[in-house]
Design an enzyme around this catalytic site. Structure first.
Site, PDB file in Angstrom:
ATOM      1  N   CYS A  63       4.546  -9.979 -11.116  1.00  0.00           N
ATOM      2  CA  CYS A  63       5.372  -9.793  -9.918  1.00  0.00           C
ATOM      3  C   CYS A  63       4.914  -8.593  -9.102  1.00  0.00           C
ATOM      4  CB  CYS A  63       6.832  -9.633 -10.314  1.00  0.00           C
ATOM      5  SG  CYS A  63       7.124  -8.231 -11.416  1.00  0.00           S
ATOM      6  N   HIS A 331      11.187  -6.015 -12.281  1.00  0.00           N
ATOM      7  CA  HIS A 331      10.709  -6.965 -11.269  1.00  0.00           C
ATOM      8  C   HIS A 331      10.276  -6.241 -10.010  1.00  0.00           C
ATOM      9  CE1 HIS A 331       9.905 -10.803  -9.667  1.00  0.00           C
ATOM     10  NE2 HIS A 331      10.965 -10.922  -8.901  1.00  0.00           N
ATOM     11  N   ASN A 352      10.554 -13.066  -2.577  1.00  0.00           N
ATOM     12  CA  ASN A 352      10.269 -13.113  -4.011  1.00  0.00           C
ATOM     13  C   ASN A 352       9.015 -13.938  -4.263  1.00  0.00           C
ATOM     14  OD1 ASN A 352      10.644 -12.611  -6.720  1.00  0.00           O
ATOM     15  ND2 ASN A 352      12.524 -13.793  -6.927  1.00  0.00           N
TER      16      ASN A 352
END
Length: 395
Positions: A63, A331, A352
């Site tokens: 991520c 994250h 995202n």
């Protein structure tokens, strides 16, 4: 960020995730959502800065690379350059090499895994350059999306074997063996490649096409146990390079982000998504005024059915959550805009890397309280930082 919850998007687990963890994941997916949430929120965009298409990191802890490469892609757009998709797996591959070196130098006394931080992307860009996604996808053995469980296990196995020092003295060959294993999974990096009819190396592509100056990017966090507006080492497991960040006060976090967005700059954001107030399916994150464990069954059921009151975030509340592991660095995402709901409350528009799989096609609306509470770090161009903060940190 180690992204312990990247499976929200893909709904499958890597081989290193236990069946118990998978059961917990499915349970959280069921509780952190509502079938009617989108009908109960009415968002009006205030700022929406240009960004590239939604990507899917698949079954990988990358991520940090997806989010910060997305940030760099928006930086290129801001600078008037032609938008393109950079290869997040090239960045990750370079970081794995450096992480391996660090692990061996530290005799194994640092974390492994495929997690990382936003500054890793800047550091790898500085040292290794960049490659477009079309040239280096990292999909080297027939998969259509990332699947890193076996690769992660192989990397860990090699490095642990090396630091055990079975020969009594390290050979010069361990790094070549480790690198070859990574390249077997992700693909060998080309010495040069052609893009839009011109030949580049990763370094010349970074200089001539991407064109950012890595020294222009500043990273922040906020803790009460360090002096404000000074640098300190960010003590989270995935800061394997021991990089330092500037310490802000809690309100500064959102002040900096607001100023950046209003000035045309997006923000790379590291946070904690293992929260009951975070719903990927519904694309909303907030800090409930009543702790989840104290809610009634009806309150839990109604969590994402429209705007709700939030807990007030103080420096002490934020610090306590970090100290007792309620906040973890798990994250990375990309803040690209600002919106308000039907009551006038403002939310950040966040991109995202779990694919276009939720109510807002890959984006999530995050309250300012959530950002103040759960930010572990943020990174942005120094041009987006308010002048008073620039003066206070002395740059």
């Amino acid at each position: 960020m180690k992204i312990k919850h990247f499976l929200f998007a893909a709904l499958f687990a890597v081989s290193t995730i236990s069946l118990h963890a998978q059961d917990n994941l499915v349970s959280s997916l069921k509780t952190n959502q509502s079938d009617s949430s989108k009908q109960k929120f009415r968002f009006t965009e205030l700022i929406n800065l240009e960004n590239t298409s939604i990507k899917n990191q698949g079954s990988s802890g990358t991520c940090w690379s997806y989010s910060t490469n997305s940030f760099l892609e928006s930086e290129m757009i801001r600078m008037g350059k032609q938008p393109l998709d950079l290869s997040p797996i090239y960045t990750a591959r370079c970081a794995y090499i450096e992480k391996g070196k660090n692990y061996v130098r530290m005799h194994g006394a640092v974390s492994l895994g495929d997690g990382g931080e936003s500054h890793d992307v800047i550091n790898m860009y500085r040292k290794y350059g960049a490659i477009p996604q079309s040239v280096y996808s990292g999909l080297n053995y027939g998969t259509t999306i990332n699947k890193f469980g076996e690769l992660s296990a192989v990397m860990e196995g090699i490095l642990k074997a090396v630091v055990q020092n079975p020969n009594g003295k390290l050979t010069p060959n361990w790094l070549a063996a480790y690198t070859a294993a990574i390249d077997a999974y992700l693909g060998k990096v080309p010495d040069s490649f052609t893009y839009n009819g011109k030949t580049y190396t990763p370094q010349t592509f970074a200089q001539q096409v991407v064109g950012i100056n890595p020294d222009d990017y500043i990273e922040f966090s906020s803790f009460t146990d360090h002096p404000y507006y000074t640098k300190f080492t960010l003590l989270v497991p995935d800061n394997w390079s021991f990089d330092q960040v500037y310490n802000l006060q809690v309100n500064d976090i959102t002040d900096v982000i607001d100023h950046a967005l209003k000035s045309g700059y997006t923000v790379a954001w590291a946070t904690d998504v293992s929260e009951k107030g975070f719903s990927w399916k519904n694309g909303v994150a907030f800090v409930p005024e009543v702790p989840y464990e104290e809610m009634t069954a009806k309150q839990k059921e109604e969590m994402f059915n429209g705007p709700k009151p939030e807990m007030k975030i103080t420096p002490e509340v934020r610090q306590q959550a970090f100290d007792d592991y309620s906040t973890t660095d798990d994250h990375g995402m990309h803040i690209v805009g600002l919106a308000k709901d039907q009551n006038g409350k403002e939310y950040y528009i966040v991109k995202n890397s779990w694919g276009p799989t939720n109510d807002y096609k890959g984006y999530i609306y995050v309250t300012k309280a959530f950002v103040q509470y759960k930010t572990t770090a943020l990174l942005l161009h120094k041009g987006g930082i308010p002048k008073d903060i620039i003066k206070k940190i002395g740059i």
